[in-house]
Design an enzyme around this catalytic site. Structure first.
Site, short mmCIF file in Angstrom:
data_model
loop_
_atom_site.label_atom_id
_atom_site.label_comp_id
_atom_site.label_asym_id
_atom_site.label_seq_id
_atom_site.Cartn_x
_atom_site.Cartn_y
_atom_site.Cartn_z
N GLY A 173 -4.79 -10.83 -1.96
CA GLY A 173 -4.28 -9.55 -2.42
C GLY A 173 -2.94 -9.25 -1.79
O GLY A 173 -2.56 -9.83 -0.76
N CYS A 174 -2.21 -8.35 -2.40
CA CYS A 174 -0.86 -8.06 -1.94
C CYS A 174 -0.88 -7.34 -0.59
O CYS A 174 -0.21 -7.77 0.36
CB CYS A 174 -0.09 -7.25 -2.98
SG CYS A 174 -0.98 -5.82 -3.62
N TYR A 175 -1.65 -6.25 -0.50
CA TYR A 175 -1.72 -5.54 0.78
C TYR A 175 -2.23 -6.44 1.91
O TYR A 175 -1.65 -6.47 3.00
CB TYR A 175 -2.62 -4.31 0.66
CG TYR A 175 -2.05 -3.13 -0.08
CD1 TYR A 175 -0.84 -2.54 0.30
CD2 TYR A 175 -2.72 -2.57 -1.16
CE1 TYR A 175 -0.34 -1.43 -0.37
CE2 TYR A 175 -2.22 -1.46 -1.83
CZ TYR A 175 -1.04 -0.89 -1.44
OH TYR A 175 -0.54 0.21 -2.09
N THR A 221 -2.04 -9.63 2.30
CA THR A 221 -1.06 -10.64 2.69
C THR A 221 -0.12 -10.09 3.76
O THR A 221 0.07 -10.68 4.83
CB THR A 221 -0.28 -11.14 1.46
OG1 THR A 221 -1.18 -11.84 0.61
CG2 THR A 221 0.87 -12.06 1.87
#
Lengths: 335, 335, 335, 335
Positions: free
Chosen positions: A146-148, A150
């Protein structure tokens, strides 16, 4: 001969970014898999060339000889499609949350739905190369992070491993994301007039990305407070992380911990004390930029971690994983 | 007969907001005091009426009979002008940081300059009506609060007074502000192309607004971590405040603490648990909106506090102070 | 006793603006008419007061004694509701295009649907006060003008009446609008990520506001080229109008034509030659600001006309009409 | 061995874009020429590599063996530096307006200053490859076109050559540009708070890019009305061009004129009738996208021309010229 790489969900923001990255890759030909009504988004330019499109079916994937399929789809669609494509002989890199949480129970708790593919969930390799690089080359199925998580994990884990965080005081991660993180489906919350000149918190303390941070960073739930917030901009995530430092005497000591852990990492950039990354520094790159500040007298510390949510937070990291899976240079198409 | 109220620095964002608020006030006539080259900003509309302008001198202030002068100027200018206007018989509401920090030593530490008016500093009344309402009516000189401290103190102090914050774990205040908070003077950091599609932290852990929070909220420096950040938007401050709650069993309990403390306060609005304020809710208003979230199991708590930095964070609060000083309804021109 | 004024469509951008304007009106109490699922948008603030809400039915309108109902609804809904409310004894101000075009044929041509209320269409008074002020006070039904036509007609008609435009060369109106002009219903074209850092033309040469300009300005279709374009901002319309001037020797002559025509008009502001309005000048006001430029040697002329599409282009002008209909000062709640 | 290409003004927006494009070029090594205090802008990243920097002197240019120098500087600086670098053996591509207007008189009229290098002005080749491709390879000095003229000339000249424009009615070009077009020097007009939620016209009818359009397109001054306008976004130019068409029966006929003229052109993209380019389509590309609309009954026609002002309008076109000058593929580093 080029590796054939399929993309499902190519009209979404992550999918479109994937296509753009793969078009720069010298060893890959991207193929669009037509799922539902994706097709309408091709722009009406007369003298342009477009990537090939094929039906989103196991037969087409097998007949064309696709080596890998990227799924830029919601988790329920990813669960449905993954086994079909694996059976058709392609490897799968899934950008959704379907295969990130390790256990069906974890998935049920945070996604409020039963996991329909528990065996694949068990098989999936978490695709954060900085921490899972050795398992990725042989993986059939990679769960792209997921972006957050990472941005959070790359910033928190080295400090936790080095014992530099006072865990009794906890870690606060105040996260801000551009609107593309919410996907391309129209929604009042993502409408221009609702977002411009605005800033708002959402999923306070219970965002579904939290367990991904806990699982990878090593923090316990009670030690970690996380708030997601919506920035009035297109792309980028910046996370401001607060903790009490132990055993470090200066900001330079904190940088040194990162430097040691990330030596040779092509996509981690470290800032000298006194400087902090911003979103322009990482926009349209696969970098994760990290800066630190420390009040040595009291131990209060702040780390800023910035990525482009569509690149290191999605499509770029997915291609980084593909490069590892197929033996290309890890940075191909990404620097 | 209207009260005459002078504005120095009327071309800046706070000054222009002051003028707009005062033009709605039924009991006040705003007068522009021409300091340096302020005049150029009047728009070139043929059939418009403009407020009166007079020189920025003690003589003009005395001759016109100004009852109050607002200083929307840098602290060093405010220090220079205040005694002139007081001597000329006007009361002064200063929007800069010149008179907020109580002692010359405090000023020196955070503003890196000697305070030239220590007696006025001692006399100045801090103009946060929710906490200093009884001293404001008689004040000759009001130090209008900073924008960040206003949002922080209104959110933190009731909880601290109620003993609801675990002080050993500390308080984190992650603050975000629109660009108007940096003033109107051109600067690369505030240029459109540098700000749009960007987000950045600045003055991490050592912003000059920190001592104002400590002084008013009751927190100790070692208990408080503060980061200021620049949002790509014009106006608004949102602060996300993290702490461990003690002695409260639910988010509702936290709201009840605020409700009790702020009963009858016209400019504090409280959100039901499950909802959080955003910047649109407070834009162009004098409200401070407060929402809470609590994980009752672990005690992790989040409070979101939102204001318009130019209104409750500057011009609106200044007029609220003027209303108290001159016996007008506290909400006049502000609701 | 306050005049009761109903609003249908109060959750849309024009409807919300109407509510905000009416709440400032000393002689009016706004009442929300609950049509479909409007209600969800009320913000969850504990200690706030809200306007009264009643069902959107003729009975409720009659029982409450509403004097006027504002329709901030799509044209097909306005056609359906208008006769009900008129029969219930309320006057109606419709903000849609339902009653603006004079004839059913005109409506069919531009709105691609049959007009279901031809008698009301014939009865409706076009609510551009600067040109229809004498008919508005007695009107049962006012068709509030479109946003683009308001800015265009106020700029073009005085020059055309004065013979200052070379009609053989035609008039070009290049129009730009903020996103709120497209309404609040979620739509990919209005999604933040599609709009930010973008600019695009739509309905080139055949926007449905064109006939409203022709009807009011006096231009023929072949003389008028119009393009609508979407600005990445919330509110505001700016139209850049090009023509060849005849019989005028200077920009000052053009301003003088406007000055003569608009003497005493409270909401038209004229700029001195060398200056042009921008959107900040008119934001949140009911003004239409007009500036001119002329190359006297060749006769090439440019007029810039700016309004706030939600105020003079919608809600503000609607209240201006209400003020005229009910004998209030025309500028009440609008200056 | 790589061609060495110097950049003067690398901290500006065009200069930074040049550096980014050249870093992608396989045959070129970019070298920064340190002029004034350019150096401060290098970001403080620890593990990053930076291009080489040398003094901005003829000696350094000669000693290093620079083959070409790009000047991303104001015209007065370009005039001063060009002869030095030519004498030092480098070819020069100037991105300013210094060498675009052909004659000193023209320069004096529009830039309000005497041209100090009339011989170089006479020698300079105008670098619009679509129209000057044959002269560019041998040029010592290329005057890179202005951003507005690039979009305008590429759209207007084919139609004028084909006789499709009724010149008696004239051509209107309503141009809109992102803020980067105004350069990076801080300025109140380019400050975030002045630009966001705003839109404004400037240099109405007398922008200094007008003569460049006249010179290249073939229009007479009295036939051409041009207004420049500032969009609240970073990069992109969109021009909406109005005229009366003659001798064409459909929008398709207009597209066919472009198609014939631009066959084989790698950077011109044509839209099918019914579609228009927007700024997202061209952002970060060297394309000029062109779309058309025609009301066949009346002959009113609209052409929309879109470019990225920093790429096809500046740095990209400059590298396109360099590619032609040094025998590289014209599209190298640009597709």
């Amino acid at each position: 001969m080029a590796l054939l790489a399929g993309i499902v969900g190519y009209t979404g923001y992550s999918g479109a970014e994937l296509l753009a990255v793969l078009e720069r890759h010298p060893n890959v030909e991207p193929i669009l898999l037509e799922h539902r009504d994706d097709g309408a988004a091709i722009p009406p330019i007369r003298n342009a060339t477009h990537p090939r499109r094929i039906p989103c079916t196991p037969e087409a994937v097998r007949n064309e000889g696709l080596a890998v399929v990227f799924l830029a789809t919601p988790p329920e669609v990813s669960m449905e499609l993954t086994s079909f494509f694996l059976d058709a002989g392609a490897r799968v890199i899934d950008l959704s949350g379907a295969f990130r949480l390790g256990t069906p129970q974890n998935y049920l708790t945070w996604y409020k739905a039963a996991h329909t593919q528990p065996e694949l969930l068990a098989e999936a390799v978490y695709g954060l190369p900085e921490y899972c690089r050795e398992r990725i080359p042989a993986a059939r199925l990679v769960a792209n992070p997921g972006c957050y998580p990472t941005a959070a994990n790359l910033a928190i884990r080295p400090l936790l491993e080095a014992g530099a965080i006072d865990r009794t005081a906890g870690v606060v991660c105040d996260a801000k994301s551009g609107v593309s993180g919410a996907g391309r489906k129209p929604n009042l919350k993502n409408s221009f007039c609702e977002v411009t000149e605005n800033f708002s918190a959402y999923s306070v303390l219970h965002h579904r990305h939290v367990p991904e941070v806990l699982r990878v960073s090593g923090l316990e739930e009670r030690e970690f407070s996380f708030t997601a917030q919506l920035l009035p901009l297109h792309r980028g995530i910046l996370e401001t992380i607060y903790f009490r430092a132990v055993g470090v005497g200066s900001a330079e000591d904190l940088v040194a911990i990162y430097e040691k852990r990330y030596v040779g990492e092509p996509f981690i950039r470290l800032y000298n004390p006194g400087h902090m990354p911003d979103l322009h520094a990482v926009a349209r790159t696969n970098f994760c930029d990290i800066g630190v500040s420390l009040d040595a007298r009291t131990g209060r510390a702040v780390v800023v971690s910035a990525i482009d949510n569509l690149v290191k937070g999605a499509a770029g990291q997915a291609v980084q994983n593909m490069n590892l899976m197929f033996g290309f240079a890890e940075t191909e198409a990404l620097l």
